[in-house]
Design a protein around this motif. Structure first.
Motif, PDB file in Angstrom:
ATOM      1  N   UNK A   1       0.572 -10.900   0.931  1.00 39.50           N
ATOM      2  CA  UNK A   1       0.782 -10.421  -0.441  1.00 39.50           C
ATOM      3  C   UNK A   1       0.921  -8.900  -0.498  1.00 39.50           C
ATOM      4  N   UNK A   2       0.199  -8.177   0.380  1.00 40.14           N
ATOM      5  CA  UNK A   2       0.257  -6.713   0.376  1.00 40.14           C
ATOM      6  C   UNK A   2       1.632  -6.200   0.774  1.00 40.14           C
ATOM      7  N   UNK A   3       2.364  -6.970   1.560  1.00 40.76           N
ATOM      8  CA  UNK A   3       3.723  -6.564   1.915  1.00 40.76           C
ATOM      9  C   UNK A   3       4.638  -6.597   0.693  1.00 40.76           C
ATOM     10  N   UNK A   4       4.400  -7.552  -0.190  1.00 38.80           N
ATOM     11  CA  UNK A   4       5.223  -7.663  -1.393  1.00 38.80           C
ATOM     12  C   UNK A   4       4.784  -6.673  -2.463  1.00 38.80           C
ATOM     13  N   UNK A   5       3.493  -6.385  -2.527  1.00 37.67           N
ATOM     14  CA  UNK A   5       2.971  -5.459  -3.539  1.00 37.67           C
ATOM     15  C   UNK A   5       2.267  -4.313  -2.813  1.00 37.67           C
ATOM     16  N   UNK A   6       3.027  -3.381  -2.218  1.00 35.72           N
ATOM     17  CA  UNK A   6       2.433  -2.351  -1.358  1.00 35.72           C
ATOM     18  C   UNK A   6       1.516  -1.379  -2.083  1.00 35.72           C
ATOM     19  N   UNK A   7       1.638  -1.245  -3.418  1.00 28.94           N
ATOM     20  CA  UNK A   7       0.781  -0.295  -4.115  1.00 28.94           C
ATOM     21  C   UNK A   7      -0.693  -0.706  -4.088  1.00 28.94           C
ATOM     22  N   UNK A   8      -0.966  -2.007  -3.895  1.00 30.13           N
ATOM     23  CA  UNK A   8      -2.353  -2.460  -3.787  1.00 30.13           C
ATOM     24  C   UNK A   8      -2.960  -2.004  -2.455  1.00 30.13           C
ATOM     25  N   UNK A   9      -2.085  -1.702  -1.489  1.00 28.74           N
ATOM     26  CA  UNK A   9      -2.518  -1.259  -0.166  1.00 28.74           C
ATOM     27  C   UNK A   9      -2.386   0.256  -0.006  1.00 28.74           C
ATOM     28  N   UNK A  10      -2.160   0.961  -1.115  1.00 28.56           N
ATOM     29  CA  UNK A  10      -1.937   2.401  -1.082  1.00 28.56           C
ATOM     30  C   UNK A  10      -3.161   3.137  -1.618  1.00 28.56           C
ATOM     31  N   UNK A  11      -3.098   4.462  -1.602  1.00 31.75           N
ATOM     32  CA  UNK A  11      -4.179   5.260  -2.176  1.00 31.75           C
ATOM     33  C   UNK A  11      -3.608   6.516  -2.806  1.00 31.75           C
ATOM     34  N   UNK A  12      -4.372   7.116  -3.694  1.00 33.13           N
ATOM     35  CA  UNK A  12      -3.958   8.343  -4.373  1.00 33.13           C
ATOM     36  C   UNK A  12      -4.545   9.537  -3.638  1.00 33.13           C
ATOM     37  N   UNK A  13      -3.689  10.526  -3.354  1.00 34.99           N
ATOM     38  CA  UNK A  13      -4.118  11.775  -2.741  1.00 34.99           C
ATOM     39  C   UNK A  13      -3.593  12.908  -3.610  1.00 34.99           C
ATOM     40  N   UNK A  14      -4.447  13.402  -4.502  1.00 38.63           N
ATOM     41  CA  UNK A  14      -4.007  14.440  -5.438  1.00 38.63           C
ATOM     42  C   UNK A  14      -2.966  13.884  -6.395  1.00 38.63           C
ATOM     43  N   UNK A  15      -1.762  14.414  -6.322  1.00 38.14           N
ATOM     44  CA  UNK A  15      -0.666  13.920  -7.163  1.00 38.14           C
ATOM     45  C   UNK A  15       0.311  13.070  -6.348  1.00 38.14           C
ATOM     46  N   UNK A  16      -0.087  12.690  -5.127  1.00 35.34           N
ATOM     47  CA  UNK A  16       0.763  11.860  -4.272  1.00 35.34           C
ATOM     48  C   UNK A  16       0.202  10.456  -4.175  1.00 35.34           C
ATOM     49  N   UNK A  17       1.100   9.505  -3.923  1.00 33.09           N
ATOM     50  CA  UNK A  17       0.705   8.139  -3.584  1.00 33.09           C
ATOM     51  C   UNK A  17       1.005   7.935  -2.111  1.00 33.09           C
TER      52      UNK A  17
ATOM     53  N   UNK B   1       1.475   5.386   0.730  1.00 33.56           N
ATOM     54  CA  UNK B   1       1.693   3.967   1.043  1.00 33.56           C
ATOM     55  C   UNK B   1       1.403   3.731   2.522  1.00 33.56           C
ATOM     56  N   UNK B   2       0.683   2.661   2.800  1.00 30.08           N
ATOM     57  CA  UNK B   2       0.315   2.333   4.180  1.00 30.08           C
ATOM     58  C   UNK B   2       1.218   1.212   4.698  1.00 30.08           C
ATOM     59  N   UNK B   3       1.925   1.470   5.774  1.00 32.06           N
ATOM     60  CA  UNK B   3       2.784   0.455   6.379  1.00 32.06           C
ATOM     61  C   UNK B   3       2.015  -0.356   7.420  1.00 32.06           C
ATOM     62  N   UNK B   4       0.763  -0.592   7.144  1.00 32.61           N
ATOM     63  CA  UNK B   4      -0.124  -1.371   8.000  1.00 32.61           C
ATOM     64  C   UNK B   4      -1.277  -1.827   7.130  1.00 32.61           C
ATOM     65  N   UNK B   5      -2.054  -2.764   7.623  1.00 30.57           N
ATOM     66  CA  UNK B   5      -3.227  -3.246   6.879  1.00 30.57           C
ATOM     67  C   UNK B   5      -4.451  -3.149   7.767  1.00 30.57           C
ATOM     68  N   UNK B   6      -5.358  -2.247   7.399  1.00 31.30           N
ATOM     69  CA  UNK B   6      -6.679  -2.188   8.020  1.00 31.30           C
ATOM     70  C   UNK B   6      -7.631  -2.876   7.039  1.00 31.30           C
ATOM     71  N   UNK B   7      -7.970  -4.101   7.330  1.00 31.25           N
ATOM     72  CA  UNK B   7      -8.709  -4.941   6.372  1.00 31.25           C
ATOM     73  C   UNK B   7     -10.217  -4.729   6.470  1.00 31.25           C
ATOM     74  N   UNK B   8     -10.816  -4.330   5.368  1.00 28.87           N
ATOM     75  CA  UNK B   8     -12.266  -4.218   5.297  1.00 28.87           C
ATOM     76  C   UNK B   8     -12.872  -5.552   4.904  1.00 28.87           C
ATOM     77  N   UNK B   9     -13.878  -5.994   5.633  1.00 31.75           N
ATOM     78  CA  UNK B   9     -14.560  -7.257   5.335  1.00 31.75           C
ATOM     79  C   UNK B   9     -16.004  -6.917   4.966  1.00 31.75           C
ATOM     80  N   UNK B  10     -16.323  -6.978   3.679  1.00 29.68           N
ATOM     81  CA  UNK B  10     -17.670  -6.632   3.228  1.00 29.68           C
ATOM     82  C   UNK B  10     -18.690  -7.592   3.826  1.00 29.68           C
ATOM     83  N   UNK B  11     -19.785  -7.036   4.324  1.00 28.06           N
ATOM     84  CA  UNK B  11     -20.817  -7.849   4.964  1.00 28.06           C
ATOM     85  C   UNK B  11     -22.196  -7.407   4.484  1.00 28.06           C
ATOM     86  N   UNK B  12     -22.981  -8.372   4.049  1.00 22.65           N
ATOM     87  CA  UNK B  12     -24.357  -8.077   3.650  1.00 22.65           C
ATOM     88  C   UNK B  12     -25.255  -8.030   4.872  1.00 22.65           C
ATOM     89  N   UNK B  13     -26.112  -7.009   4.944  1.00 21.90           N
ATOM     90  CA  UNK B  13     -27.052  -6.872   6.051  1.00 21.90           C
ATOM     91  C   UNK B  13     -28.453  -6.681   5.477  1.00 21.90           C
TER      92      UNK B  13
END
Length: 505
Positions: free
Chosen positions: A345-361, A363-375
């Protein structure tokens, strides 16, 4: 033989620094790892240790000069007389027993981490330790760091007690390799107390050149040098000192309003107070609280919901789980399906995989997936790098390995940095529906929930199906409603018909 001293790696996106202070001058003896100079970047101050023992030679980059990464700073001539400074803290040990005093230092804590708290000492003064045996455990904002013994010997003094805050590269304790090493402990103990003395003297001197960035910041903020306490060599004012002075002034000015707006604790009856237990928040818990609140304050966070029929995914998993485990040596869970669906899905909607840096967006052409884990100590988010290029088996193995390391408190800082999107599975705790909070600077996080049999209408008939609510929290500054809904629908479609993932549909 001469050894080059070069500018170390300064951190992600940092390409240059200013030479703030030289602690040594040509002709001085230096020991291995003894601090030679201090570099100042726009974010942090970096200390440069000596790579070898020897004599300080030519200084190529003088104080105030701007240097790039890997630039030559100085030269060191290797010689036999140099180790003397390292033994000055405990001169009696080598003379009487033939042993050697070894400092136990705070290890590298990770990028942007400058201090830690001593949580537990496993050894006491006088104990004999083996090389690499664990001496103590430090707690940083994110992980616990174990400190091993650099050599076999006897622990002669502990300089940082449990609960003390120590800086990166600070001294924790002293070991002696001599048989009668416990004796020097009283002589070694006063050393840390004497260290701050030089910092007090410079307040009266006016000929100390402050760091260029510090002078610039003082001019911008209207702060005088008299209002700042310098922590550099000979009282030199560093950029961090100015920032601390500004922060202290701001906190003092805001103290009264803050006290008025903070919710006071309700009065507690004496007999109830006697049955209460007050425990200081761990650094990890404080960081979790701060980052989550910062996320709410910074991002324009919104959550959209959908539900997914898990019948097809559960049937596919049931059919192949035994064969999958036999071939790959790891169980087939649901997380690999969700990770694959999100990457798709992130390939189709790349803005969900992007971040804001100042006034720039960005876009990441890769996916580093965070997996939340309770410890047991709190929530952590290990990152699976390039998850979009991994197979189901590779994803499952990575999740299992990261999860085990998270529960054991063995995750490194690098393993929790650089994520572009996060998945949080509250369903394992029985959560039916929730709104996850963004993990900044990411712009999206998917919340999974409990699979529950519910009546749904399929083809005009009411049937019972295993259903799961999905929640996508996103930063509305960068992701529009259309993109968020499209992303969630694509995840739903992939899970309800996993064959779509194979066909890239």
């Amino acid at each position: 033989m001469s050894t080059e001293v070069r500018v170390p790696t300064l951190g992600e996106s940092v390409t240059e620094a200013t030479v703030a202070t030289w602690f040594k001058k040509p002709g001085d003896s230096v020991a291995v790892d003894e601090m030679l100079c201090e570099l100042e970047t726009d974010k942090v101050t970096v200390e440069v240790p000596s790579p070898v023992a020897g004599t300080m030679g030519e200084i190529v980059a003088a104080e105030g000069e701007t240097v790039g990464v890997d630039a030559l700073l100085a030269m060191i001539s290797e010689g036999a007389a140099a180790p003397a400074p390292a033994k000055a803290a405990a001169p009696a040990a080598p003379a009487e027993t033939g042993g050697e005093s070894i400092d136990v230092m705070v290890p590298t804590l990770g990028e942007s981490v400058t201090e830690a708290t001593v949580s537990t000492w496993f050894k006491q003064v006088g104990d004999t330790v083996a090389q690499d045996e664990m001496l103590c455990e430090l707690e940083t904002d994110k992980v616990s760091v174990e400190v091993p013994a650099p050599a076999a010997g006897t622990l002669t003094s502990i300089l940082a007690q449990e609960g003390d805050t120590v800086e990166a590269a600070g001294k924790l304790a002293v070991l002696s390799t001599g048989a009668g090493a416990a004796a020097p402990a009283p002589a070694a103990a006063p050393a840390p107390a004497a260290a701050p003395a030089p910092a007090a003297a410079p307040s009266s001197g006016k000929d100390v050149e402050d760091a260029p960035s510090a002078k610039k910041l003082m001019a911008e903020k209207g702060v005088s040098a008299a209002q700042v306490s310098g922590t550099g060599r000979d009282g030199r004012i560093m950029k961090e000192d100015v920032q601390k002075a500004i922060a202290a002034g701001t906190q003092a000015a805001a103290a009264a309003p803050a006290a008025a707006t903070a919710t006071p604790r309700a009065p507690v009856a004496a007999d109830d107070a006697a049955r209460e237990e007050r425990v200081k928040m761990t650094r990890l818990r404080q960081t979790i609280a701060r980052r989550l609140k910062d996320s709410q304050n910074t991002a324009a966070m919104l959550t959209t919901y959908n539900e997914v029929d898990m019948s097809a995914t559960m049937a596919l998993r049931k059919e192949y789980k035994d064969l999958f485990e036999k071939k790959h040596g790891v169980r087939l869970g649901f997380m690999s399906f969700f990770t694959k669906a999100c990457c798709h899905a992130l390939k189709e909607v790349p803005e969900v995989n992007a971040e804001i840096d100042g006034t720039d967006i960005v876009y990441k052409n890769f996916v580093h997936m965070g997996i939340a884990a309770g410890t047991p100590t709190g929530l952590v988010v290990p990152v699976i790098r390039d998850a979009d290029a991994m197979s189901f088996a590779e994803i499952e193995k990575a999740i299992a390995e990261k999860g085990a390391r998270a529960r054991d408190g063995k995750l490194s800082m690098a393993e929790m940095q650089g994520g572009t999107f996060t998945i949080s599975n509250g369903g394992v705790y029985g959560s039916l529906l929730s709104s996850p909070i963004l993990n900044p600077p990411q712009s999206g996080i998917l919340g999974m929930h409990k699979i529950q049999d519910r009546p749904v209408v399929v083809g005009g008939e009411i049937v019972i199906r295993p259903m799961m609510y999905l929640a996508l929290s996103y930063d509305h500054r960068i992701v529009d409603g259309k993109g968020a809904v499209t992303f969630l629908v694509r995840v739903k479609e992939a899970l309800e018909d996993p064959r779509r993932l194979l066909m890239d549909l």
